[in-house]
Design an enzyme around this catalytic site. Sequence first.
Site, PDB file in Angstrom:
ATOM      1  N   HIS A 212     -49.518 -31.885  78.568  1.00 17.95           N
ATOM      2  CA  HIS A 212     -49.343 -32.561  77.465  1.00 17.95           C
ATOM      3  C   HIS A 212     -48.643 -34.029  77.988  1.00 17.95           C
ATOM      4  CE1 HIS A 212     -48.376 -29.276  74.465  1.00 17.95           C
ATOM      5  NE2 HIS A 212     -48.185 -28.791  75.586  1.00 17.95           N
TER       6      HIS A 212
ATOM      7  N   ALA B 112     -48.605 -30.512  67.367  1.00 23.79           N
ATOM      8  CA  ALA B 112     -47.737 -29.638  67.219  1.00 23.79           C
ATOM      9  C   ALA B 112     -47.846 -28.240  66.930  1.00 23.79           C
ATOM     10  CB  ALA B 112     -47.520 -30.007  65.915  1.00 23.79           C
TER      11      ALA B 112
ATOM     12  N   TYR C 169     -46.233 -41.937  73.160  1.00 22.16           N
ATOM     13  CA  TYR C 169     -47.122 -40.825  73.705  1.00 22.16           C
ATOM     14  C   TYR C 169     -48.180 -42.390  74.376  1.00 22.16           C
ATOM     15  CZ  TYR C 169     -46.092 -37.826  71.075  1.00 22.16           C
ATOM     16  OH  TYR C 169     -45.674 -36.657  70.276  1.00 22.16           O
TER      17      TYR C 169
ATOM     18  N   ARG D 294     -50.113 -44.331  67.311  1.00 22.81           N
ATOM     19  CA  ARG D 294     -48.710 -43.411  67.244  1.00 22.81           C
ATOM     20  C   ARG D 294     -47.547 -43.448  68.669  1.00 22.81           C
ATOM     21  NH1 ARG D 294     -49.052 -36.846  68.265  1.00 22.81           N
ATOM     22  NH2 ARG D 294     -47.211 -36.497  67.042  1.00 22.81           N
TER      23      ARG D 294
ATOM     24  N   ARG E 286     -37.032 -33.531  74.953  1.00 22.92           N
ATOM     25  CA  ARG E 286     -37.585 -33.965  73.462  1.00 22.92           C
ATOM     26  C   ARG E 286     -36.614 -33.352  72.895  1.00 22.92           C
ATOM     27  NH1 ARG E 286     -43.659 -35.850  72.326  1.00 22.92           N
ATOM     28  NH2 ARG E 286     -41.825 -36.573  70.342  1.00 22.92           N
TER      29      ARG E 286
ATOM     30  N   GLU F 256     -53.245 -25.889  79.845  1.00 20.48           N
ATOM     31  CA  GLU F 256     -51.954 -27.141  78.729  1.00 20.48           C
ATOM     32  C   GLU F 256     -51.951 -28.202  78.907  1.00 20.48           C
ATOM     33  OE1 GLU F 256     -49.018 -24.721  77.970  1.00 20.48           O
ATOM     34  OE2 GLU F 256     -48.183 -26.228  76.052  1.00 20.48           O
TER      35      GLU F 256
ATOM     36  N   PRO G 279     -53.331 -31.881  66.496  1.00 20.22           N
ATOM     37  CA  PRO G 279     -53.294 -32.659  65.066  1.00 20.22           C
ATOM     38  C   PRO G 279     -52.882 -34.329  65.922  1.00 20.22           C
ATOM     39  CG  PRO G 279     -51.863 -30.775  65.297  1.00 20.22           C
ATOM     40  CD  PRO G 279     -52.791 -30.520  66.341  1.00 20.22           C
ATOM     41  N   ASN G 280     -52.505 -35.479  64.922  1.00 15.41           N
ATOM     42  CA  ASN G 280     -52.396 -36.679  64.152  1.00 15.41           C
ATOM     43  C   ASN G 280     -52.688 -36.845  66.576  1.00 15.41           C
ATOM     44  OD1 ASN G 280     -50.590 -36.254  62.760  1.00 15.41           O
ATOM     45  ND2 ASN G 280     -49.254 -34.509  62.848  1.00 15.41           N
TER      46      ASN G 280
ATOM     47  N   ASN H 137     -55.070 -29.555  74.941  1.00 18.79           N
ATOM     48  CA  ASN H 137     -53.132 -30.160  73.962  1.00 18.79           C
ATOM     49  C   ASN H 137     -53.017 -30.388  72.690  1.00 18.79           C
ATOM     50  OD1 ASN H 137     -51.255 -31.510  73.191  1.00 18.79           O
ATOM     51  ND2 ASN H 137     -51.780 -33.530  74.372  1.00 18.79           N
TER      52      ASN H 137
HETATM   53  C1  DQA Z   1     -47.765 -33.381  72.355  1.00 18.20           C
HETATM   54  C2  DQA Z   1     -46.216 -33.498  72.018  1.00 18.20           C
HETATM   55  C3  DQA Z   1     -45.876 -32.210  70.640  1.00 18.20           C
HETATM   56  O1  DQA Z   1     -44.460 -31.713  70.832  1.00 18.20           O
HETATM   57  C4  DQA Z   1     -46.471 -33.316  69.813  1.00 18.20           C
HETATM   58  O2  DQA Z   1     -46.505 -32.429  68.617  1.00 18.20           O
HETATM   59  C5  DQA Z   1     -47.521 -34.056  69.795  1.00 18.20           C
HETATM   60  C6  DQA Z   1     -48.241 -34.262  71.335  1.00 18.20           C
HETATM   61  C7  DQA Z   1     -47.410 -33.998  73.626  1.00 18.20           C
HETATM   62  O3  DQA Z   1     -48.652 -34.590  73.901  1.00 18.20           O
HETATM   63  O4  DQA Z   1     -46.715 -34.783  73.882  1.00 18.20           O
HETATM   64  O5  DQA Z   1     -48.531 -34.297  68.734  1.00 18.20           O
HETATM   65  O6  DQA Z   1     -48.578 -32.652  72.377  1.00 18.20           O
END
Ligand code: DQA
Length: 156
Positions: free
Chosen positions: A112, A89, A35, A30, A119, A110, A22-23, A86
């Site tokens: 990120h 959230a 990011y 964003r 964070r 995994e 998501p997002n 990835n």
């Molecule tokens: C994320 C880190 C997560 O905590 C966050 O909710 C994201 C992006 C990252 O790629 O740094 O949406 O996965």
Amino acid sequence: MPGVWSCAGAGMRHSVIVINGPNLNLLGTREPEIYGHLTLSDIEAMCKAHGESLDLEVHCLQSNSEGEMVTAIQDAKGRHGGVILNAAAYTHTSVALQDAILATGLPTVEVHLSNIFSREEFRHHSYISPVAAGVICGFGAKGYVLALDALAELID
Ligand code: DQA
């Protein structure tokens, strides 16, 4: 179909799927200070190009829905040799994604973009990490390239 199946014989390419949660469709605009400035399309193109250099066929999927991501992981079995995930959230909340990875048994890396450990505290826990082959975080978009290198070795 030649070139897709992970269980294919000699001379056939492995295939992997990169799943973004998501997002992450909003990458580029964003919170770029966290990011970065690359869009998701930029990152997916980078993954496909790097996949070529590793002789890996890279498929990409983004979803804002946890259920769709679970289905994508389930569907990866028999089609792909591994998963780059990835979960955004959902990383911090989703038992369902952990169960899906366990159910497929596929090697999962995994990723990120940000360093989740530097964070907020709620980002320090991941439901994915205990079942992932490895975790790459904090290197921005390069993390996907590193994950492809790692996955290529794992499924070779
Ligand atoms: C994320 C880190 C997560 O905590 C966050 O909710 C994201 C992006 C990252 O790629 O740094 O949406 O996965």
